[in-house]
Design a protein around this motif. Structure first.
Motif, short mmCIF file in Angstrom:
data_model
loop_
_atom_site.label_atom_id
_atom_site.label_comp_id
_atom_site.label_asym_id
_atom_site.label_seq_id
_atom_site.Cartn_x
_atom_site.Cartn_y
_atom_site.Cartn_z
N ALA A 280 0.92 -1.22 0.08
CA ALA A 280 -0.02 -0.18 0.05
C ALA A 280 0.91 1.23 0.05
O ALA A 280 0.40 2.11 -0.59
CB ALA A 280 -1.04 0.00 1.30
N ASP B 65 -1.72 -3.52 -6.84
CA ASP B 65 -3.13 -3.92 -5.88
C ASP B 65 -2.89 -4.64 -4.81
O ASP B 65 -2.06 -5.72 -4.95
CB ASP B 65 -3.78 -4.76 -7.16
CG ASP B 65 -5.16 -5.17 -6.67
OD1 ASP B 65 -5.30 -5.47 -5.62
OD2 ASP B 65 -6.17 -4.69 -7.42
N VAL B 66 -3.04 -4.21 -3.75
CA VAL B 66 -3.03 -4.84 -2.54
C VAL B 66 -3.65 -6.28 -2.38
O VAL B 66 -3.10 -7.18 -1.74
CB VAL B 66 -3.40 -4.09 -1.23
CG1 VAL B 66 -3.16 -4.59 0.20
CG2 VAL B 66 -2.57 -2.62 -0.99
N ILE C 47 -2.18 1.23 4.21
CA ILE C 47 -3.44 0.61 4.55
C ILE C 47 -4.57 1.51 4.81
O ILE C 47 -4.52 2.24 5.60
CB ILE C 47 -3.22 -0.73 5.34
CG1 ILE C 47 -2.47 -1.52 4.65
CG2 ILE C 47 -4.91 -1.39 5.22
CD1 ILE C 47 -3.07 -2.42 3.45
N ASP D 86 -9.21 -1.15 1.88
CA ASP D 86 -8.43 -2.10 1.78
C ASP D 86 -8.56 -3.34 2.71
O ASP D 86 -8.44 -4.50 2.56
CB ASP D 86 -6.76 -1.78 1.87
CG ASP D 86 -6.22 -0.83 0.98
OD1 ASP D 86 -6.63 -1.00 -0.13
OD2 ASP D 86 -5.51 0.07 1.27
#
Length: 251
Positions: free
Chosen positions: A12, A24-25, A51, A55
């Motif tokens: 993130a 992309d987390v 984050i 998320d």
């Protein structure tokens, strides 16, 4: 055997440095789980430096789909603000398997100390009770060299997470043996009080094996910074599998 929960905060950080949605987390977390990681950890902060709340919600869905544990870390005393509903609310909305309480402030670059269980006992007690009422296992961040680690059990905590930054520094300086002994003693004190023991911070493939061989019955390690850094060279799949080998060999 010790389980590995991968902290995806650093994914993130990279995304937020540019804006947008890449990397992309959730995709990164899925890659870690596909490689065999046992769970995912996040540490959303009030300033949303890595984050974010969205998320957390997305990763809660992912971990439920995979049937693995989701661990949310955070300061239970940090008030809600725009974009950050607060640790308790995030846990109410996602029901993680574990909530790990960490005494970090906005001005801290990273978590760097555990709770003082003598000083912080009364403020912590109701926060722990609220989280346990949601069905969360509660772990509290603890320093191996601080007196009173056993008191976490009386406050209602299920586990302590040993802050391993000092161990990593000692390992790098060639002082691993004495550091492991201190952490082993802290783990035994906690376990004698009925607490499970987790560990995290600055653990890496280089130093993890010695730690697990010397500290008894570590239930979980949450690793992010080193793992994501190593994955820049080897890839997430190979790196997660490397950590799992270290854990298996230590067992």
């Amino acid at each position: 055997m010790t389980v590995l929960s991968v902290n995806v905060n650093k994914i993130a950080v990279l995304r937020n440095s540019r804006g947008g949605a890449e990397p992309d987390v959730v995709r990164a977390a899925r890659a870690c789980l596909d490689a065999g990681a046992h769970g995912i950890t996040v540490h959303p902060r009030p300033d949303a430096r890595h984050i974010r709340a969205d998320d957390v919600y997305a990763l809660a869905e992912l971990t439920r789909a995979y049937g693995v544990e989701f661990n949310i870390e955070g300061n239970p005393f940090a008030p809600p603000r725009e974009g950050y509903p607060g640790l308790l609310t995030l846990c109410e909305r996602t029901r993680p398997a574990q909530a790990t309480l960490v005494p970090d402030g906005d001005d801290q670059l990273t978590s760097d100390h555990g709770f003082d269980f003598i000083r912080d006992a009364e403020p912590l007690r109701p926060r722990i009770a609220e989280l346990r009422a949601l069905g969360c296992r509660v772990s509290v961040f603890a320093d191996a060299d601080r007196a009173g680690i056993e008191l976490a059990a009386a406050l209602g905590a299920d586990r302590v997470e040993l802050y391993t930054g000092p161990y990593a520094e000692a390992y790098a300086d060639g002082r691993a043996e004495s550091a492991v002994a201190a952490f082993a003693a802290a783990a035994r004190r906690a376990q004698a009080a009925g607490l499970g023991v987790n560990a995290g911070h600055d653990l890496s493939q280089a130093n993890l094996g010695a730690f697990l061989r010397g500290v008894p019955n570590v239930l979980e390690v949450s690793i992010g910074h080193a793992l994501i850094g190593e994955a820049l060279y080897e890839g997430l799949d190979a790196t997660v599998r490397g950590y799992l080998r270290v854990i298996a060999e230590a067992a």
